[in-house]
Design a protein around this motif. Sequence first.
Motif, PDB file in Angstrom:
ATOM      1  N   VAL A   1      -9.876  34.748  23.453  1.00 38.68           N
ATOM      2  CA  VAL A   1     -10.674  34.736  22.230  1.00 38.68           C
ATOM      3  C   VAL A   1     -11.602  35.942  22.168  1.00 38.68           C
ATOM      4  CG1 VAL A   1     -10.607  32.224  22.059  1.00 38.68           C
ATOM      5  CG2 VAL A   1     -12.518  33.323  23.263  1.00 38.68           C
ATOM      6  N   GLN A   2     -11.880  36.340  20.951  1.00 39.20           N
ATOM      7  CA  GLN A   2     -12.903  37.346  20.683  1.00 39.20           C
ATOM      8  C   GLN A   2     -14.058  36.616  20.026  1.00 39.20           C
ATOM      9  OE1 GLN A   2     -12.169  40.037  17.411  1.00 39.20           O
ATOM     10  NE2 GLN A   2     -13.145  41.727  18.489  1.00 39.20           N
ATOM     11  N   ARG A   3     -15.203  36.602  20.674  1.00 39.97           N
ATOM     12  CA  ARG A   3     -16.327  35.819  20.170  1.00 39.97           C
ATOM     13  C   ARG A   3     -16.892  36.425  18.884  1.00 39.97           C
ATOM     14  NH1 ARG A   3     -17.618  35.572  26.132  1.00 39.97           N
ATOM     15  NH2 ARG A   3     -16.780  33.514  26.741  1.00 39.97           N
TER      16      ARG A   3
ATOM     17  N   TYR B   1     -14.019  33.564  15.132  1.00 38.01           N
ATOM     18  CA  TYR B   1     -13.414  34.058  16.357  1.00 38.01           C
ATOM     19  C   TYR B   1     -12.124  34.820  16.031  1.00 38.01           C
ATOM     20  CZ  TYR B   1     -16.154  31.333  19.792  1.00 38.01           C
ATOM     21  OH  TYR B   1     -17.143  30.833  20.600  1.00 38.01           O
TER      22      TYR B   1
ATOM     23  N   ASN C   1     -17.183  25.446  20.018  1.00 41.87           N
ATOM     24  CA  ASN C   1     -17.405  26.140  18.741  1.00 41.87           C
ATOM     25  C   ASN C   1     -16.153  26.103  17.866  1.00 41.87           C
ATOM     26  OD1 ASN C   1     -20.033  26.829  19.447  1.00 41.87           O
ATOM     27  ND2 ASN C   1     -19.451  28.821  20.281  1.00 41.87           N
TER      28      ASN C   1
ATOM     29  N   PRO D   1     -11.142  31.555  26.944  1.00 41.39           N
ATOM     30  CA  PRO D   1     -12.148  30.670  26.338  1.00 41.39           C
ATOM     31  C   PRO D   1     -12.896  29.820  27.365  1.00 41.39           C
ATOM     32  CG  PRO D   1      -9.917  29.874  25.896  1.00 41.39           C
ATOM     33  CD  PRO D   1      -9.768  31.228  26.505  1.00 41.39           C
TER      34      PRO D   1
ATOM     35  N   TYR E   1     -12.104  40.674  24.260  1.00 44.99           N
ATOM     36  CA  TYR E   1     -11.392  39.402  24.395  1.00 44.99           C
ATOM     37  C   TYR E   1     -11.593  38.832  25.785  1.00 44.99           C
ATOM     38  CZ  TYR E   1      -9.015  39.583  19.916  1.00 44.99           C
ATOM     39  OH  TYR E   1      -8.738  39.580  18.569  1.00 44.99           O
TER      40      TYR E   1
ATOM     41  N   ASP F   1      -9.303  32.881  13.750  1.00 47.89           N
ATOM     42  CA  ASP F   1      -9.271  31.474  14.158  1.00 47.89           C
ATOM     43  C   ASP F   1      -8.822  30.548  13.031  1.00 47.89           C
ATOM     44  OD1 ASP F   1     -11.568  31.720  12.627  1.00 47.89           O
ATOM     45  OD2 ASP F   1     -12.950  30.981  14.157  1.00 47.89           O
TER      46      ASP F   1
ATOM     47  N   LYS G   1     -19.211  38.016  16.069  1.00 44.84           N
ATOM     48  CA  LYS G   1     -20.273  39.019  16.081  1.00 44.84           C
ATOM     49  C   LYS G   1     -21.215  38.692  14.924  1.00 44.84           C
ATOM     50  CE  LYS G   1     -16.925  42.048  15.937  1.00 44.84           C
ATOM     51  NZ  LYS G   1     -15.742  41.346  16.472  1.00 44.84           N
TER      52      LYS G   1
ATOM     53  N   GLU H   1     -17.891  26.451  25.984  1.00 41.49           N
ATOM     54  CA  GLU H   1     -18.692  26.713  24.784  1.00 41.49           C
ATOM     55  C   GLU H   1     -17.816  27.234  23.644  1.00 41.49           C
ATOM     56  OE1 GLU H   1     -22.594  29.322  23.298  1.00 41.49           O
ATOM     57  OE2 GLU H   1     -21.864  29.465  25.378  1.00 41.49           O
ATOM     58  N   ASP H   2     -16.887  28.134  23.968  1.00 43.60           N
ATOM     59  CA  ASP H   2     -15.966  28.637  22.943  1.00 43.60           C
ATOM     60  C   ASP H   2     -15.126  27.503  22.369  1.00 43.60           C
ATOM     61  OD1 ASP H   2     -16.744  31.356  23.337  1.00 43.60           O
ATOM     62  OD2 ASP H   2     -15.402  31.474  25.075  1.00 43.60           O
TER      63      ASP H   2
END
Length: 345
Positions: free
Chosen positions: A134-136, A241, A316, A309, A306, A116, A138, A312-313
């Motif tokens: 997106v990949q949230r 992200y 963030n 979005p 993935y 990101d 971890k 919430e994404d």
Amino acid sequence: MIPLQQSRFRYSSLLFAIFCISFMASGCTQTAVNGADRSANSSTKPVSTQTQEKNNVIRLGYQKGGIIPIARQRGELERELGSQNIKVEWSGPFDRCATLLQSLNGNRADIGGCGDIPSISGIAAKQPLCIGSVQRPKLDALSNAILVRGNSSIRKPADLIGKKVAVNQGGAGEYLLLKVLEKENIPKEKVQRVYLSPNDAAPALYQSSVDAWAVWEPYVSIAELEHSARRITTTHPAPTYGIMVVRSGAVSENPTAVKAALIALSKDGEWLNQNTTAAADFMVKELKVSKAVAKQATKNRGPESYTFPTPEDIANLQKTADWLLEQKIIPQRVDISAAVCPLGT
């Protein structure tokens, strides 16, 4: 101790082969199996918009490592998109997010995976890019770390005061360092940032030109397992992200193909999550690293999932973008909601 010239050569070769560590992050197209040249020079030649629309082509740019090159090896994504009359072409490999984004900006690829931080930086620089999926973060992932030499007296972030830390400018490494310093209430001016790409930072650390290195997998595992480096941070104080970045023109030209490719990539991610041993094997093939490095790096990176979005994404990512502006890493504010690709429902 590995000579500096030899070490720089090794890591220069490895960087050409890789993903951040990422942070990360990748896309999906495939050169035809009939022997088309898969080299970076031939696969990144511009394709005219007219030809692209006519053939319903999607060009996936990639760094080595992550979902996209695995999708390229597996072939399932190409078969799935082929059934929808979408031709896949592969563009890469690129040595880092910055060069991948340049390829998107130059209309030599349509989708690519990055972290990101560089993605937001590219959008802030007015590159014609949008956020596809997106990949949230971890929260417990160990895929990023601040490393020191095994015999270093540095044991904790506070020990970095007055020291030199190698980071990639405006990328995941610099973000990690600044967030660690912020968390520990250490003024950032008290730690010297040395801007180096990974192929220069690795030998700089091993040969004592810098005192520490903020970096991502698989560099973390290589440093730990092969050079006796150790981490002084565990989890990231502000996990990042992963983003599938899309060339804005590709969305306007063929939103159906873009969306189909993003969905297919998410399926490859889910396959990867259920087949971690196979994922490590893919890393061995792609990066030419040892099985031990591949196994640890895969474990440290965690799930590769993935999704499109959510509000919430977006919220963030907006916080991250605003923080980057406060730190003067980007020149102007980015409206994340406006930067999401308009792919419809």
